[in-house]
Design an enzyme around this catalytic site. Structure first.
Site, PDB file in Angstrom:
ATOM      1  N   GLY A   1      68.458  12.255  43.539  1.00 34.44           N
ATOM      2  CA  GLY A   1      68.973  13.611  43.508  1.00 34.44           C
ATOM      3  C   GLY A   1      70.482  13.605  43.391  1.00 34.44           C
ATOM      4  N   SER A   2      71.100  14.644  43.925  1.00 39.38           N
ATOM      5  CA  SER A   2      72.548  14.798  43.733  1.00 39.38           C
ATOM      6  C   SER A   2      73.319  13.847  44.642  1.00 39.38           C
ATOM      7  CB  SER A   2      72.964  16.234  44.030  1.00 39.38           C
ATOM      8  OG  SER A   2      72.873  16.476  45.424  1.00 39.38           O
ATOM      9  N   THR A   3      74.536  13.531  44.213  1.00 37.41           N
ATOM     10  CA  THR A   3      75.387  12.641  44.996  1.00 37.41           C
ATOM     11  C   THR A   3      75.752  13.278  46.328  1.00 37.41           C
ATOM     12  OG1 THR A   3      76.212  11.544  43.019  1.00 37.41           O
ATOM     13  CG2 THR A   3      77.604  11.425  44.967  1.00 37.41           C
TER      14      THR A   3
ATOM     15  N   GLY B   1      72.897  12.836  48.599  1.00 34.07           N
ATOM     16  CA  GLY B   1      72.798  11.395  48.849  1.00 34.07           C
ATOM     17  C   GLY B   1      73.756  10.951  49.939  1.00 34.07           C
TER      18      GLY B   1
ATOM     19  N   GLU C   1      69.339   7.062  44.275  1.00 32.99           N
ATOM     20  CA  GLU C   1      69.564   7.142  42.832  1.00 32.99           C
ATOM     21  C   GLU C   1      70.151   8.510  42.597  1.00 32.99           C
ATOM     22  OE1 GLU C   1      69.611   8.030  39.457  1.00 32.99           O
ATOM     23  OE2 GLU C   1      67.446   7.915  39.144  1.00 32.99           O
TER      24      GLU C   1
ATOM     25  N   CYS D   1      69.745  12.315  35.039  1.00 29.43           N
ATOM     26  CA  CYS D   1      70.862  11.724  35.777  1.00 29.43           C
ATOM     27  C   CYS D   1      71.667  10.778  34.891  1.00 29.43           C
ATOM     28  CB  CYS D   1      70.345  11.007  37.011  1.00 29.43           C
ATOM     29  SG  CYS D   1      68.971   9.917  36.654  1.00 29.43           S
TER      30      CYS D   1
END
Lengths: 482, 307
Positions: free
Chosen positions: A238-240, A243, A260, A294
């Site tokens: 997903g999104s940073t 994360g 990831e 991504c």
């Protein structure tokens, strides 16, 4: 001799095949269980904003029930099976997915907005292949890591994104089960339906209760799952930003983590490239799945000597891209996954113009209902522009030129991300030279967005850590004792 | 010579030909092959394809009588179905041009003649000239010449350039199609090179094959040639025609080829002035599909005349 234009008519895939329920419960311990939260949310079809189904919204208590079911199944059943027996279940799941591929493809398209051509030809076949691939490893783990003491981890919490719902489920569930773990999976709130359909497939496969549990909900559900103390492993795509939150939540625990995350991948065209194929590749790299990828090739770098030609060809090609109803077999670019994401993309497009970029969009008509965005090119973009630095996660390509190899390597690497890159050139030596110097998890040469279960995938820097796919993907779900 | 090119110019022209990536070409083709044709746009496409056919007979056993039959069919594809177009041209050997011309009268259908020692091209240049002049004197509207593939493969690009330019000079009012016989060329890079070379040498149309060699008009070859036409147009504003020949025998393939042209070159090429199918059996498949679209039922092949 003149005549009227020849345009393709819509060729709609029929959704009549689907048997959608009005309401979906949580899938825990092999059974459909009403949420203790008593809460539900709506899943929306982004192509026409209609409601598809009501879906259970799990709270902390629900995730606790799910984790307990997974723990019990791990202790009593799954960890006691031989690799060959686990493989048998995985093969069975893979075959059932193949048999129901058409249904899964239509469902993925309805729920997520991606073109049926992609869900039919890419998402679903690849998801099946991941199960087949990891089914084959289940009884060969010792051969994969010869001379090492390996064992399963226990219960894995897995959180998947909305861009490739079933495929990301397969990337996570297949290796976890092959390695002897049980899972609690939380799909993204906008795209839960194929995961719930997958739960039905687990039942049809006779998978022991509690080995796969699916808890649906929003970010709070995911947060409760991550915070649960009886989890051994967290896998997140997903999104940073999310994360980073998960990584913080794991500090001081023994939970194993793979992330990831986002990307802002560089796609580089050198002057000796096969230009027409490079242009086509650039289109596929950024507009595949509406740019909700991504590893999308969202930063294009073209060598100055061919820049004008490449730009003219890109613009011309965009005119023949079909944007519209995702269920139309001729559609190339479908609906943006959610209203929220469309707003994000539109905000970036406005910002790009404000930053002085030159925008180009083709003249195509968008449907009046639903969430759609025209494929968009930006030229005259500075390396320091926000749209060249931040992940947009939509059909927006920034184009910059470069003069020398040294310059383009520096610019390509000048990003907090490092997920993927593309190189277009006729020279093998340049392919090898560049791929060694680009700091990206994947470098594609004269192609883009190619995936295979046997090939590991993952990023550098803020694009995450850990690898999924291939033999590497197994080690994320194993404990190594010496 | 209409255009005079030195050998260094020709070398420079060939050197500018971009490389072609086979894998990329195959991906682009695969995308076209997932397109779906329905309803009125399918009917429009089928009629368009019919109007672009060069109805062809190129056999040693051709006779005037056979050619007359073909010319009748060219004007009356399937009289049971009203509103059908006529084909674009009838394509024959030089010895049959006079007969075809007479049979077609003022129907508007062109007579195309193969020439330059079709299909092999293995004859002295003087013979090729006579061959072409004979067809022209008998009234050919279009000349379908073959290149000397051996000389091309040997790298003698000057020879190929001169050969095409000389034949072009003979075709004062006729349009010149240049056949590459891509089944005898080695790679898509070679296909791209010969396309670029033939266009600068004066080809009005570039054509894939003679129909005598397999593979003939494959999608990768056609797409590569379209790329050359597009780049020439972008550089000069001059349109060049395209003629795939051989191997396109079904409606589905024909429609996919037309869509490829639309996507790669644009709508302007979707007329028989700029696009032709060299085919003999394609016409009847298009007619069968056309009838199916109108009536909802497939008819037996027995209901469609073979000549």
């Amino acid at each position: 001799m003149s005549q009227k234009n020849w345009n393709l008519e819509p060729s709609l895939e029929s959704a009549a095949l689907l048997k959608l329920q009005d309401q979906y419960e949580l899938f825990i311990d092999g059974k459909w269980q009403a949420p203790l939260s008593k809460k539900y949310f709506d899943s929306i079809n982004p192509s026409d904003e209609s409601k598809l189904a009501k879906i259970a919204w799990a709270n902390e208590a629900d995730t606790d029930v799910a984790v307990k079911a997974a723990r019990t199944a791990y202790e009593n059943v799954w960890s006691k099976l031989s690799g060959a027996q686990r493989g048998k279940y995985l093969f069975r799941i893979a075959r059932l997915m193949q048999e129901q591929a058409k249904e899964l493809a239509i469902l993925e398209t309805l729920d997520g907005g991606k073109p049926i051509r992609e869900s039919r030809d890419v998402d679903i076949p690849l998801a099946c292949n991941h199960f087949f691939y990891y089914a084959g490893w289940a009884d060969k783990l010792q051969e994969a890591f010869a001379g090492q003491q390996i064992s399963s981890l226990g219960v894995a919490a897995q959180i998947t994104p909305w861009n490739f719902p079933l495929l990301m489920l397969a990337w996570k569930v297949a290796p976890a089960l092959a390695c002897g773990n049980t899972v609690v999976l939380k799909p993204a709130e906008t795209t839960s339906l194929t995961a719930l359909k997958f739960a039905e497939i687990c039942q049809q496969a006779g998978l022991p209760a509690g080995v796969v549990n699916i808890v649906t909900g929003y970010g709070d559900t995911g947060a409760a799952l991550v915070a649960h103390t009886d989890i051994d492993k967290i896998a997140f795509t997903g999104s940073t930003a999310v994360g980073k939150q998960i990584q913080k939540a794991c500090l001081g625990t023994s939970k194993k983590l793979t992330l990831e995350l986002g990307g802002k991948s560089a796609n580089i065209i050198l002057e000796d490239a096969p230009i027409d194929q490079a242009v086509e590749g650039v289109i596929n790299a950024i507009f595949f799945n509406q740019g909700h990828v991504c590893c999308a090739g969202s930063r294009l770098y073209v060598q100055e000597s061919i820049a004008a030609q490449v730009l003219a060809k890109l613009k011309f090609r965009l005119q023949s891209i079909y944007v519209g109803n995702p269920l139309d077999k001729n559609t190339d670019i479908g609906a943006i996954n959610s209203k929220k994401q469309l707003e994000t993309i539109e905000r970036y497009i406005k910002l790009g113009i404000a930053e002085g970029g030159q925008i180009y969009q083709p003249t195509c008509e968008l449907p009046s209902k639903g969430y759609y965005c025209k494929p968009t090119l930006f030229t005259d973009v500075a390396q320091s522009a926000t749209i060249a630095q931040e992940e947009i996660f939509g059909p927006v390509l920034t184009i910059q030129t470069f003069r020398t190899m040294e310059e383009v390597i520096q610019k390509a690497n000048n990003s907090p991300y490092g997920l993927a890159a593309g190189v277009w050139t006729d020279k093998g030596s340049r392919i090898f030279g560049l791929s060694q110097q680009l700091r990206a998890g994947v470098v594609w040469a004269n192609t883009y967005n190619k995936f295979d279960p046997a090939s590991p995938f993952g990023g550098y820097k803020e694009s995450g850590f850990g690898r999924e796919g291939g033999r590497h993907g197994l080690s994320a779900y194993l404990k190594f004792s010496n | 010579m209409l255009t005079s090119f030195s050998s260094s110019d020709i070398a420079a022209s060939i050197a500018k030909s971009p490389t072609v990536d086979q894998i990329g070409i195959l991906e682009r083709v695969a995308r076209i092959q997932t397109r779906s044709f329905k309803g009125a746009s399918k009917i429009q496409g089928l009629k368009m394809a019919l109007s672009m056919i060069d109805l062809t007979t190129l056999e040693g056993k051709d006779t005037p009588s056979k050619v007359r039959q073909l010319c009748y069919k060219a004007q009356h594809l399937h009289d049971q179905a009203p509103g059908l177009p006529m084909v674009a041209a009838v394509c024959v050997y030089p010895t049959m041009v006079k007969e075809a011309k007479k049979a077609l009268g003022n129907s508007g259908i062109k007579v195309a003649s193969v020439s330059t020692a079709f299909p092999s091209g293995q004859a002295p240049f003087e013979v090729k000239k006579i061959d072409t002049l004979y067809a022209l004197e008998n009234g050919a509207d279009e000349i379908d010449m073959v290149i000397s593939r051996g000389r091309f493969l040997a790298g003698d690009y000057q020879f190929i350039y001169d050969e095409i330019a000389a034949i072009k000079e003979l075709c004062t009012s006729a349009r010149l199609k240049v056949i590459f016989e891509t089944g005898e060329l080695d790679s898509l890079d070679q296909v791209r090179k010969i396309s670029d070379l033939a266009i600068v040498a004066g080809a009005d149309f570039i054509k894939t094959s003679t129909g005598k060699i397999q593979p003939a008009a494959t999608f990768p070859v056609v797409l590569t040639m379209l790329g050359s036409i597009k780049d020439h147009f972008d550089r000069t504003g001059q349109m060049i025609g395209m003629k795939p020949a051989g191997g396109i025998s079904s409606s589905k393939l024909a429609l996919q080829h037309l869509l490829l042209v639309k996507e790669v070159l644009g709508e302007a090429w979707l007329t028989n002035e700029w696009y032709r199918f060299g085919a003999s059996s394609l016409a009847n498949d298009l007619l069968m599909q056309y009838q199916k679209q109108l009536t909802g039922k497939y008819q037996s092949a027995a209901y469609f005349s073979i000549d």
